[in-house]
Structure formats: structure tokens, C-alpha cells
Motif scaffolding. Structure first.
Motif, PDB file in Angstrom:
ATOM      1  N   TYR A 134       0.833  -1.198   0.000  1.00 60.43           N
ATOM      2  CA  TYR A 134       0.000   0.000   0.000  1.00 60.43           C
ATOM      3  C   TYR A 134       0.871   1.252   0.000  1.00 60.43           C
ATOM      4  N   GLY A 135       0.303   2.346  -0.423  1.00 63.47           N
ATOM      5  CA  GLY A 135       1.067   3.571  -0.584  1.00 63.47           C
ATOM      6  C   GLY A 135       1.280   4.361   0.688  1.00 63.47           C
ATOM      7  N   GLU A 136       0.625   3.996   1.772  1.00 67.86           N
ATOM      8  CA  GLU A 136       0.764   4.754   3.014  1.00 67.86           C
ATOM      9  C   GLU A 136       1.997   4.322   3.790  1.00 67.86           C
ATOM     10  N   PRO A 137       2.702   5.253   4.422  1.00 67.69           N
ATOM     11  CA  PRO A 137       3.834   4.870   5.277  1.00 67.69           C
ATOM     12  C   PRO A 137       3.354   4.187   6.543  1.00 67.69           C
ATOM     13  N   ILE A 138       4.202   3.326   7.096  1.00 64.54           N
ATOM     14  CA  ILE A 138       3.894   2.594   8.320  1.00 64.54           C
ATOM     15  C   ILE A 138       4.336   3.425   9.518  1.00 64.54           C
ATOM     16  N   HIS A 139       3.396   3.721  10.423  1.00 62.81           N
ATOM     17  CA  HIS A 139       3.697   4.519  11.614  1.00 62.81           C
ATOM     18  C   HIS A 139       3.621   3.713  12.905  1.00 62.81           C
ATOM     19  N   HIS A 140       2.955   2.567  12.883  1.00 64.02           N
ATOM     20  CA  HIS A 140       2.773   1.767  14.090  1.00 64.02           C
ATOM     21  C   HIS A 140       3.009   0.303  13.728  1.00 64.02           C
ATOM     22  N   TYR A 149       1.904  -6.919  12.787  1.00 64.65           N
ATOM     23  CA  TYR A 149       0.749  -6.029  12.737  1.00 64.65           C
ATOM     24  C   TYR A 149       1.266  -4.621  12.436  1.00 64.65           C
ATOM     25  N   THR A 150       0.708  -3.977  11.422  1.00 58.88           N
ATOM     26  CA  THR A 150       1.158  -2.636  11.061  1.00 58.88           C
ATOM     27  C   THR A 150      -0.040  -1.692  10.991  1.00 58.88           C
ATOM     28  N   GLY A 151       0.211  -0.451  11.378  1.00 61.69           N
ATOM     29  CA  GLY A 151      -0.789   0.604  11.264  1.00 61.69           C
ATOM     30  C   GLY A 151      -0.236   1.740  10.424  1.00 61.69           C
ATOM     31  N   CYS A 152      -0.906   2.047   9.331  1.00 61.53           N
ATOM     32  CA  CYS A 152      -0.500   3.150   8.465  1.00 61.53           C
ATOM     33  C   CYS A 152      -1.333   4.382   8.827  1.00 61.53           C
ATOM     34  N   GLU A 153      -1.594   5.238   7.852  1.00 63.25           N
ATOM     35  CA  GLU A 153      -2.436   6.399   8.122  1.00 63.25           C
ATOM     36  C   GLU A 153      -3.865   5.958   8.456  1.00 63.25           C
ATOM     37  N   TYR A 154      -4.464   5.174   7.577  1.00 57.81           N
ATOM     38  CA  TYR A 154      -5.838   4.703   7.768  1.00 57.81           C
ATOM     39  C   TYR A 154      -5.948   3.184   7.698  1.00 57.81           C
ATOM     40  N   TYR A 168      -7.751  -3.991   7.277  1.00 59.17           N
ATOM     41  CA  TYR A 168      -8.903  -3.252   7.784  1.00 59.17           C
ATOM     42  C   TYR A 168      -8.676  -1.767   7.522  1.00 59.17           C
ATOM     43  N   MET A 169      -9.703  -1.109   6.987  1.00 51.78           N
ATOM     44  CA  MET A 169      -9.647   0.323   6.705  1.00 51.78           C
ATOM     45  C   MET A 169     -10.410   1.077   7.782  1.00 51.78           C
ATOM     46  N   CYS A 170      -9.714   1.980   8.481  1.00 46.43           N
ATOM     47  CA  CYS A 170     -10.354   2.783   9.526  1.00 46.43           C
ATOM     48  C   CYS A 170     -11.043   4.002   8.925  1.00 46.43           C
TER      49      CYS A 170
END
Length: 275
Positions: A134-140, A149-154, A168-170
Motif C-alpha cells: 500500500y502507498g501509506e507509510p507505516i507509523h505503528h 501487525y502494522t498501522g499506516c495512516e488509515y 482493515y480500513m479505519c
């Protein structure tokens, strides 16, 4: 000759302020003092510090990731931090850093750089790379044996043995992520984990995540402010909720078998949605 009277003496200086003291409110009060341990490059992202478990000689090691992509590990010897390794990983700034939840693999370090997850051994050698599709950077990020387990922007993602196994999309930006730590250390392959996402839209989302398949939203909990951080509370091990974590900016939740402590940030600005 007339001489004017001498000026009055200056007033005595005010007494020194009393030493810092805080009335005890609970058994968890600590008097903390700042101490500089080591100097690293600039660090502008949170969750970029990791503490290793104490070794055989009871020496503390810690690791830091900086904005230049350098991963530095230090060991405390005679109250001084001595460098163990310093590894420059290509890919830009370290967005987050984490250790493995598996006690047998705690000496390995994982960092997120942009869309990449990079693993570094205890000697500083890069042994693992995983690119997010995915195009979002990983922040978590949370590492649980071979599950990441990774959390990006959304976007929340689950990778099992380097394979994209959950998504999962927040509805709004992810500000914090944590994973329930109740598991059998002798069985890392067959279990259901609870993943908690603290979001910008004043909501905590709890996902039930099998080792394969998309994360299923179990429930949502609304709070008064955007969530800034999350941590699981080992209720059975520690007993009742300590007074030190109760207050206007802390919220304790006890849904089903999961107990959360979360800190809300009332001054965190609302971020516009981009999708």
C-alpha cells in the motif's frame, strides 16, 4: 556641612524554595530525574526507542532509531552507555521501532521506514525486509513471532510469515495500536489476537484477528477526545486499576476480556480525511 542619611540597607534575599516534593497519592509515585545516556541523531517520530530484556549479567540494553535511518544499540556498563552496534538502513527516517513479543526472539529489532519493515539482528546485521503493497507509510507496528501487525495512516495490516493475511480500513487516522498480550508461549501458531486501534475520530476499535483472513471489527468504544496512546493492562496479574492511571485525561475500559488504558489528547487537531 550637611550629609544626607545613608540609604536603607537592601532587603534580605528571599529564602530558597523548598525542595521539590509531591504529596503521595498512591504506591506508584516516582521521583524522576533526567539523565543523558547517549547521543544519537535527531528523532522526530514517536515509538522509536526499545528496551531489551535484562541479559545474563543483568545489563540493560536499549536501541534507538533516528531520522537518518540509523539504528543504534547501547549497553549500560558502570552507569555508562557503550555502543553495541550502529546500523544505517537505507529507506529514510525510522518511523517506529519494536521488539518481538516472543520471549525467545526479543533480541531482534524491527523498524519501519516508509513502506518497509526491516529486521536487524542483535549484532546489527539486516536479516529481514518486507515491503507493504500500500502507498501509506507505516507509523505503528507490533511483532508477534512471525506475525507482523502494522498501522499506516488509515490502513491496518496483518502479515503472517511475510504474507499479507489481513486488512482493515479505519474511518479516520490511526494514532495508536496495541495487541492483547494474553497468549500461550508454547503455541504461537494457533490463536486469536485482539488488536486495538486508537483513532483520530475519538474512537477505539477492537479487531479480532486470526492468523489468516481479514481483521473482524468486534466493537467500537467512543471517547471524548482523539486517542493519543494505548496500552493493555494485565488485569489478572496486577489486580485492580491503580489510582495513578486514573484521571481526567485517562480512560479505563474493560470490555469482555480486554482491559485498555488510553490517553486522550484534547488539543490534538482534527485531521481532514483524505479518502
Amino acid at each position: 556641612a550637611f550629609f544626607p542619611p545613608p540609604p536603607p540597607p537592601p532587603p534580605p534575599p528571599p529564602p530558597p524554595p523548598p525542595p521539590f516534593s509531591r504529596p503521595p497519592t498512591s504506591g506508584m509515585d516516582l521521583d524522576l530525574a533526567k539523565q543523558n545516556l547517549a547521543q544519537v541523531g535527531s528523532v522526530s517520530h514517536k515509538n522509536t526507542l526499545g528496551l531489551f530484556p535484562l541479559g545474563k549479567k543483568k545489563k540493560q540494553k536499549f536501541v534507538v532509531g533516528d531520522d537518518a535511518g540509523v539504528i543504534s544499540c547501547f549497553e549500560m556498563k558502570k552507569s555508562e552507555a557503550q555502543e553495541v552496534f550502529s546500523t544505517a538502513s537505507e529507506g529514510g527516517a525510522i518511523h517506529c521501532l519494536n521488539l518481538n513479543l516472543n520471549p525467545a526472539k526479543r533480541e531482534k529489532v524491527f523498524v519501519a521506514q516508509g513502506q518497509w519493515v526491516v529486521g536487524v539482528s542483535k549484532k546489527g546485521a539486516v536479516f529481514f525486509r518486507l515491503e507493504s503493497p500500500y502507498g501509506e507509510p507505516i507509523h505503528h507496528m507490533v511483532i508477534d513471532d512471525v506475525i507482523i501487525y502494522t498501522g499506516c495512516e488509515y490502513i491496518f495490516n496483518l502479515y503472517n510469515d511475510s504474507k499479507d493475511s489481513g486488512f482493515y480500513m479505519c474511518h479516520d487516522r490511526i494514532n495508536a495500536i496495541t495487541v492483547q498480550k494474553e497468549y500461550n508461549p508454547n503455541n504461537f501458531d494457533k490463536r486469536l489476537r485482539n488488536v486495538m486501534l486508537g483513532c483520530q475520530d475519538r474512537c477505539v476499535r477492537v479487531l479480532r484477528c486470526p492468523e489468516k483472513g481479514a481483521g473482524e471489527l468486534a466493537y467500537e468504544v467512543a471517547v471524548n477526545s482523539p486517542v493519543a496512546s494505548l496500552v493493555t493492562y494485565e488485569y489478572e496479574a496486577l489486580g485492580k486499576l491503580p489510582e495513578a492511571v486514573q484521571g481526567s485525561n485517562q480512560v479505563g475500559l474493560e470490555p469482555t476480556a480486554v482491559t485498555l488504558l488510553l490517553r486522550c489528547a484534547p488539543n490534538l487537531p482534527k485531521q481532514p480525511r483524505t479518502h
